[in-house]
Design a protein around this motif. Structure first.
Motif, PDB file in Angstrom:
ATOM      1  N   MET A 109     -10.590  17.181  16.342  1.00  0.00           N
ATOM      2  CA  MET A 109     -11.139  17.018  14.949  1.00  0.00           C
ATOM      3  C   MET A 109     -12.462  16.941  15.035  1.00  0.00           C
ATOM      4  O   MET A 109     -12.859  16.583  15.908  1.00  0.00           O
ATOM      5  CB  MET A 109     -10.419  15.815  14.405  1.00  0.00           C
ATOM      6  N   THR A 110     -13.012  17.538  13.880  1.00  0.00           N
ATOM      7  CA  THR A 110     -14.726  17.382  13.955  1.00  0.00           C
ATOM      8  C   THR A 110     -15.126  15.719  13.736  1.00  0.00           C
ATOM      9  O   THR A 110     -14.192  15.162  13.252  1.00  0.00           O
ATOM     10  CB  THR A 110     -15.258  18.070  12.905  1.00  0.00           C
ATOM     11  N   ARG A 111     -16.326  15.599  13.654  1.00  0.00           N
ATOM     12  CA  ARG A 111     -16.721  14.349  13.727  1.00  0.00           C
ATOM     13  C   ARG A 111     -16.363  13.819  12.142  1.00  0.00           C
ATOM     14  O   ARG A 111     -15.926  12.384  11.776  1.00  0.00           O
ATOM     15  CB  ARG A 111     -18.193  14.016  13.817  1.00  0.00           C
ATOM     16  N   GLY A 112     -16.651  14.535  11.228  1.00  0.00           N
ATOM     17  CA  GLY A 112     -16.514  14.185   9.674  1.00  0.00           C
ATOM     18  C   GLY A 112     -14.990  13.985   9.470  1.00  0.00           C
ATOM     19  O   GLY A 112     -14.588  13.184   8.672  1.00  0.00           O
ATOM     20  N   GLU A 113     -14.155  15.075   9.973  1.00  0.00           N
ATOM     21  CA  GLU A 113     -12.614  14.979   9.950  1.00  0.00           C
ATOM     22  C   GLU A 113     -12.305  13.635  10.306  1.00  0.00           C
ATOM     23  O   GLU A 113     -11.321  12.962   9.515  1.00  0.00           O
ATOM     24  CB  GLU A 113     -11.978  16.039  10.425  1.00  0.00           C
ATOM     25  N   LYS A 114     -12.697  13.118  11.623  1.00  0.00           N
ATOM     26  CA  LYS A 114     -12.309  11.766  12.234  1.00  0.00           C
ATOM     27  C   LYS A 114     -12.768  10.714  11.056  1.00  0.00           C
ATOM     28  O   LYS A 114     -12.111   9.518  11.108  1.00  0.00           O
ATOM     29  CB  LYS A 114     -12.675  11.698  13.406  1.00  0.00           C
ATOM     30  N   LYS A 115     -14.081  10.478  10.822  1.00  0.00           N
ATOM     31  CA  LYS A 115     -14.381   9.645   9.882  1.00  0.00           C
ATOM     32  C   LYS A 115     -13.728   9.497   8.504  1.00  0.00           C
ATOM     33  O   LYS A 115     -13.276   8.383   8.268  1.00  0.00           O
ATOM     34  CB  LYS A 115     -15.966   9.942   9.628  1.00  0.00           C
ATOM     35  N   ASN A 116     -13.264  10.820   7.828  1.00  0.00           N
ATOM     36  CA  ASN A 116     -12.462  10.723   6.850  1.00  0.00           C
ATOM     37  C   ASN A 116     -11.114  10.100   6.954  1.00  0.00           C
ATOM     38  O   ASN A 116     -10.573   9.097   6.274  1.00  0.00           O
ATOM     39  CB  ASN A 116     -12.247  12.015   6.129  1.00  0.00           C
ATOM     40  N   ARG A 117     -10.488  10.568   8.085  1.00  0.00           N
ATOM     41  CA  ARG A 117      -9.200   9.790   8.583  1.00  0.00           C
ATOM     42  C   ARG A 117      -9.206   8.562   8.694  1.00  0.00           C
ATOM     43  O   ARG A 117      -8.349   7.671   8.184  1.00  0.00           O
ATOM     44  CB  ARG A 117      -8.645  10.723   9.791  1.00  0.00           C
ATOM     45  N   VAL A 118     -10.391   8.003   9.532  1.00  0.00           N
ATOM     46  CA  VAL A 118     -10.499   6.519   9.895  1.00  0.00           C
ATOM     47  C   VAL A 118     -10.605   5.636   8.281  1.00  0.00           C
ATOM     48  O   VAL A 118      -9.990   4.740   8.630  1.00  0.00           O
ATOM     49  CB  VAL A 118     -11.653   6.445  10.746  1.00  0.00           C
ATOM     50  N   ASN A 119     -11.488   6.145   7.509  1.00  0.00           N
ATOM     51  CA  ASN A 119     -11.728   5.556   6.265  1.00  0.00           C
ATOM     52  C   ASN A 119     -10.130   5.265   5.549  1.00  0.00           C
ATOM     53  O   ASN A 119      -9.986   4.474   4.931  1.00  0.00           O
ATOM     54  CB  ASN A 119     -12.862   6.227   5.528  1.00  0.00           C
ATOM     55  N   GLU A 120      -9.745   6.738   5.646  1.00  0.00           N
ATOM     56  CA  GLU A 120      -8.301   6.603   4.905  1.00  0.00           C
ATOM     57  C   GLU A 120      -7.241   5.603   5.318  1.00  0.00           C
ATOM     58  O   GLU A 120      -6.749   4.763   4.674  1.00  0.00           O
ATOM     59  CB  GLU A 120      -7.841   8.141   5.141  1.00  0.00           C
ATOM     60  N   ILE A 121      -7.029   5.521   6.784  1.00  0.00           N
ATOM     61  CA  ILE A 121      -6.423   4.710   7.420  1.00  0.00           C
ATOM     62  C   ILE A 121      -6.921   3.238   7.099  1.00  0.00           C
ATOM     63  O   ILE A 121      -5.717   2.211   6.922  1.00  0.00           O
ATOM     64  CB  ILE A 121      -6.296   4.776   8.793  1.00  0.00           C
ATOM     65  N   LEU A 122      -8.279   2.932   7.234  1.00  0.00           N
ATOM     66  CA  LEU A 122      -8.581   1.524   6.914  1.00  0.00           C
ATOM     67  C   LEU A 122      -8.238   0.996   5.572  1.00  0.00           C
ATOM     68  O   LEU A 122      -7.993   0.045   5.494  1.00  0.00           O
ATOM     69  CB  LEU A 122      -9.992   1.201   7.329  1.00  0.00           C
ATOM     70  N   ARG A 124      -5.792   2.014   3.892  1.00  0.00           N
ATOM     71  CA  ARG A 124      -4.444   1.746   4.004  1.00  0.00           C
ATOM     72  C   ARG A 124      -4.029   0.289   4.233  1.00  0.00           C
ATOM     73  O   ARG A 124      -2.963  -0.263   3.767  1.00  0.00           O
ATOM     74  CB  ARG A 124      -3.315   2.738   4.509  1.00  0.00           C
ATOM     75  N   VAL A 125      -4.752  -0.029   5.365  1.00  0.00           N
ATOM     76  CA  VAL A 125      -4.413  -1.394   5.681  1.00  0.00           C
ATOM     77  C   VAL A 125      -5.239  -2.407   5.210  1.00  0.00           C
ATOM     78  O   VAL A 125      -5.204  -3.826   5.540  1.00  0.00           O
ATOM     79  CB  VAL A 125      -4.483  -1.535   7.483  1.00  0.00           C
ATOM     80  N   GLU A 126      -6.201  -2.095   3.958  1.00  0.00           N
ATOM     81  CA  GLU A 126      -6.807  -2.943   3.277  1.00  0.00           C
ATOM     82  C   GLU A 126      -8.108  -3.561   4.009  1.00  0.00           C
ATOM     83  O   GLU A 126      -8.376  -4.878   3.971  1.00  0.00           O
ATOM     84  CB  GLU A 126      -6.133  -3.895   2.473  1.00  0.00           C
ATOM     85  N   LEU A 127      -8.609  -2.692   4.966  1.00  0.00           N
ATOM     86  CA  LEU A 127      -9.807  -3.007   5.601  1.00  0.00           C
ATOM     87  C   LEU A 127     -11.029  -2.233   5.465  1.00  0.00           C
ATOM     88  O   LEU A 127     -12.064  -2.198   6.114  1.00  0.00           O
ATOM     89  CB  LEU A 127      -9.471  -2.645   7.199  1.00  0.00           C
ATOM     90  N   SER A 128     -10.922  -1.534   4.112  1.00  0.00           N
ATOM     91  CA  SER A 128     -12.311  -0.816   3.648  1.00  0.00           C
ATOM     92  C   SER A 128     -13.665  -1.648   3.846  1.00  0.00           C
ATOM     93  O   SER A 128     -13.653  -2.692   3.622  1.00  0.00           O
ATOM     94  CB  SER A 128     -12.188  -0.312   2.606  1.00  0.00           C
TER      95      SER A 128
END
Lengths: 257, 246
Positions: A109-122, A124-128
Motif C-alpha cells: 500500500m502507498t503511504r497515504g493508503e496506510k495512513k487512512n487504514r490506520v486512522n480507520e482502525i484506530l 474503530r477501537v476508539e483511539l483516534s
C-alpha cells in the motif's frame, strides 16, 4: 473455523494437555477458561503455532496446520491476529507505527493508503488522536486496544486473545470485551479468547471450553452456565464467596445479605 | 556435560535460520540502517577514546623500553603503527564493542522475548531470526571494519600526540617511523580480523538474547554472558587468525 483433535502436550514427564478435542466456530467468541495451570496458554500457543503439540492435529478449515512446515505456516499466519496478555507492543514505535507494522511488512500500500487504514482502525477501537503517542504514554486499557488494532489491521480470519482483561479495571475490561465481540461479528472472525474473567464468561461466551488439569471438562455457552450441574464448572465460576451468595440469593429469591 | 554441544548446535541452527527470504526487503533495509547508526555513530566516542589512549600508551611505553639503546627513535612510530594495525585496533575495538554493542543487542532481544514481542512477530508471520538478527549482523559487518580502520588512525594520532608533545621524539622522527617498513598485508590482516570479530560478537550476543527465558535476572545474565563469551571467542579467534595468516 478451527478444529482441534486429540491435542496432547507434554513437558518432560508432565502432561499439560491430555487429548483435547473441540471446535472454535466462525463469527463467535470462543472462550478457553480454567484455573491457572489448567493448560489454557499452552493450548492457545499450540493453536497459533508457537508450540508444537506432542500429538494431535489442529485444522484451520481443511488445512492440517500441525503438519505444515514453518514456511507453509506463514500463509495461515497472515490470516491470524493475536492480542497478547501484555499487549506486546514495540516500545520504540508510536501507536501509529505499531498498528501500521503489519501493513509495512506485508502489503504494498502507498503511504497515504496506510495512513487512512490506520486512522480507520484506530477509530474503530476508539483511539483516534493517539497516533503519535508511545506505548509507555498510554494506559493499560489503551495498550490493549492498540494491540487489538494491530491484530485486526490485516482483516484476519482468526483472532486470538490471551487474557485480554488481565490488569484492567472492571469498566475497561467490559469495554475490551464488547470491542472484541463487536469486531468478531462485524468481521466474521473465528475468535479464541483465553480468560478467567467471569464477566467475559457470562457476557461474551458464545462457546465456552472449560479446561481442568489438561482435560476438557465442559463445553457450552454463557446461557448454559447457570443451569449446568457440572461441579467443576460451578466450582470455577462461583469460586468467590460473593458470587456464591449472589447465586444463592438468585436461587432463593432473597435479598443479598 | 553435553550442554556446550547443545548450545553450539542451537547457535548453528539460529545462524542458518537467519538466511531466509525477507518478507519485505525495504523493512529489512530500514532495520539495517537503524542498526548501522546505532553501532557506528553510537560507538564513536568509546572507540575514539580507547584508540587514542592505547596508541598514546603504546608510544610512551615503547619510548621507555628504548631507553638509551642504539635503536633509532623513529622506531617508535613504526612500532605504534604496526601494533595498532596488526593487533590493538581490531582486538581492542572489538573487545570494547562486545561490551557496548554486544550487551545492548542481547538486552534488546531478551527484552523483546520477555515482553512477547518476538512471539507477536512470529504470529504475524515474520521470520524473527531473519528480521531481528540478520540486519544486526549485516550492519556490524559493514560498520565495525570501518570503526577498526578509524581506530588504527586514531591510535597512531594518540601515539603522535604523546610522543611529539611529550618531547619523546620529534615530529619528523615519528612521521619517518610511520612510513618505515610498511607491509600492506598487515592491513589485510586487520580487515580480516575485524570481519571475524564483528561476526563473532554480534552472533553470540544475539544468540544469548534471542533465547532468554525467565525474568530480569536471566536477562542480566544473558547480557553478561554475551560480553564474556564474545570476549573469549574474540581472543580465541584472534589467536587462530594469527596462526593462519602470519
Amino acid at each position: 473455523m478451527i478444529r482441534i483433535e486429540q491435542i496432547r502436550k507434554q513437558f518432560g514427564e508432565q502432561e499439560v494437555l491430555k487429548g483435547i478435542t473441540t471446535v472454535f466456530e466462525q463469527g463467535k467468541t470462543n472462550l478457553i477458561i480454567g484455573k491457572s495451570g489448567a493448560g489454557k496458554t499452552v493450548l492457545l500457543k499450540i493453536l497459533v503455532g508457537l508450540l508444537q503439540p506432542s500429538s494431535g492435529t489442529v485444522w484451520y478449515g481443511d488445512t492440517n496446520f500441525t503438519q505444515l512446515t514453518a514456511k507453509q505456516k506463514k500463509s495461515i499466519r497472515i490470516e491470524m491476529g493475536m492480542l497478547f496478555q501484555g499487549s506486546a507492543l514495540f516500545d520504540s514505535m508510536t501507536v501509529e507505527e505499531n498498528v501500521r507494522f503489519p501493513l509495512d511488512m506485508f502489503t504494498n500500500m502507498t503511504r497515504g493508503e496506510k495512513k487512512n487504514r490506520v486512522n480507520e482502525i484506530l477509530d474503530r477501537v476508539e483511539l483516534s488522536g493517539s497516533n503519535k503517542k508511545y506505548p509507555s504514554e498510554v494506559s493499560g486499557g489503551m495498550q490493549k486496544r492498540v494491540g487489538i488494532a494491530r491484530a485486526i489491521i490485516l482483516e484476519p480470519k482468526f483472532l486470538f486473545c490471551d487474557e485480554p482483561n488481565s490488569g484492567l479495571d472492571p469498566t475497561t475490561s467490559i469495554r475490551i470485551d464488547e470491542l472484541i465481540q463487536r469486531l468478531t461479528i462485524e468481521n466474521q472472525m473465528t475468535t479464541v479468547i483465553n480468560t478467567h474473567d467471569m464477566n467475559s464468561v457470562m457476557e461474551i461466551g458464545d462457546k465456552i471450553n472449560l479446561l481442568y488439569f489438561g482435560e476438557l471438562a465442559w463445553v457450552g455457552n454463557c446461557k448454559e452456565v447457570m443451569g449446568s450441574d457440572n461441579e467443576i464448572l460451578q466450582d470455577f465460576i462461583f469460586a468467590s464467596p460473593f458470587l456464591q451468595r449472589l447465586r444463592d440469593a438468585a436461587q432463593t429469591g432473597k435479598r443479598l445479605s | 556435560m553435553l550442554q556446550p554441544f547443545y548450545h553450539i548446535g542451537r547457535y548453528m541452527i539460529l545462524i542458518k535460520s537467519m538466511f531466509a527470504r525477507p518478507e519485505k526487503f525495504s523493512m529489512y533495509w530500514k532495520e539495517t540502517l537503524r542498526q548501522m547508526t546505532d553501532i557506528g555513530i553510537g560507538s564513536l566516542i568509546i572507540v575514539g577514546l580507547v584508540s587514542l589512549f592505547i596508541g598514546a600508551v603504546s608510544a610512551v611505553q615503547f619510548a621507555y623500553q628504548l631507553g638509551f639503546s642504539t635503536v633509532p627513535r623513529y622506531y617508535i612510530g613504526y612500532i605504534v603503527r604496526d601494533l595498532m594495525i596488526i593487533e590493538l585496533a581490531p582486538t581492542f575495538t572489538c573487545l570494547a564493542l562486545a561490551g557496548k554493542v554486544g550487551s545492548n543487542m542481547a538486552a534488546e532481544l531478551g527484552g523483546m522475548r520477555q515482553k512477547e514481542q518476538i512471539d507477536a512477530l512470529e504470529v504475524m508471520g515474520v521470520d524473527t531470526a531473519a528480521y531481528l538478527i540478520a540486519p544486526k549482523i549485516f550492519a556490524a559487518l559493514v560498520v565495525i571494519p570501518m570503526l577498526v580502520i578509524l581506530s588504527a588512525f586514531l591510535g597512531m594520532a594518540g601515539g603522535y600526540v604523546a610522543c611529539v608533545y611529550g618531547g619523546l621524539v620529534s615530529d619528523a622522527e615519528f612521521m619517518q617511523g610511520l612510513r618505515a617498513f610498511f607491509v600492506p598485508y598487515n592491513v589485510f590482516m586487520m580487515v580480516v580480523k575485524s570481519f571475524v570479530f564483528a561476526f563473532v560478537l554480534t552472533t553470540i550476543s544475539c544468540y544469548q538474547g534471542y533465547y532468554v527465558q525467565g525474568g530480569s535476572i536471566e536477562l542480566g545474565k544473558a547480557s553478561t554472558s554475551a560480553v564474556v563469551i564474545s570476549n573469549i571467542m574474540i581472543l580465541l579467534s584472534d589467536y587462530i587468525i594469527a596462526l593462519l595468516l602470519t
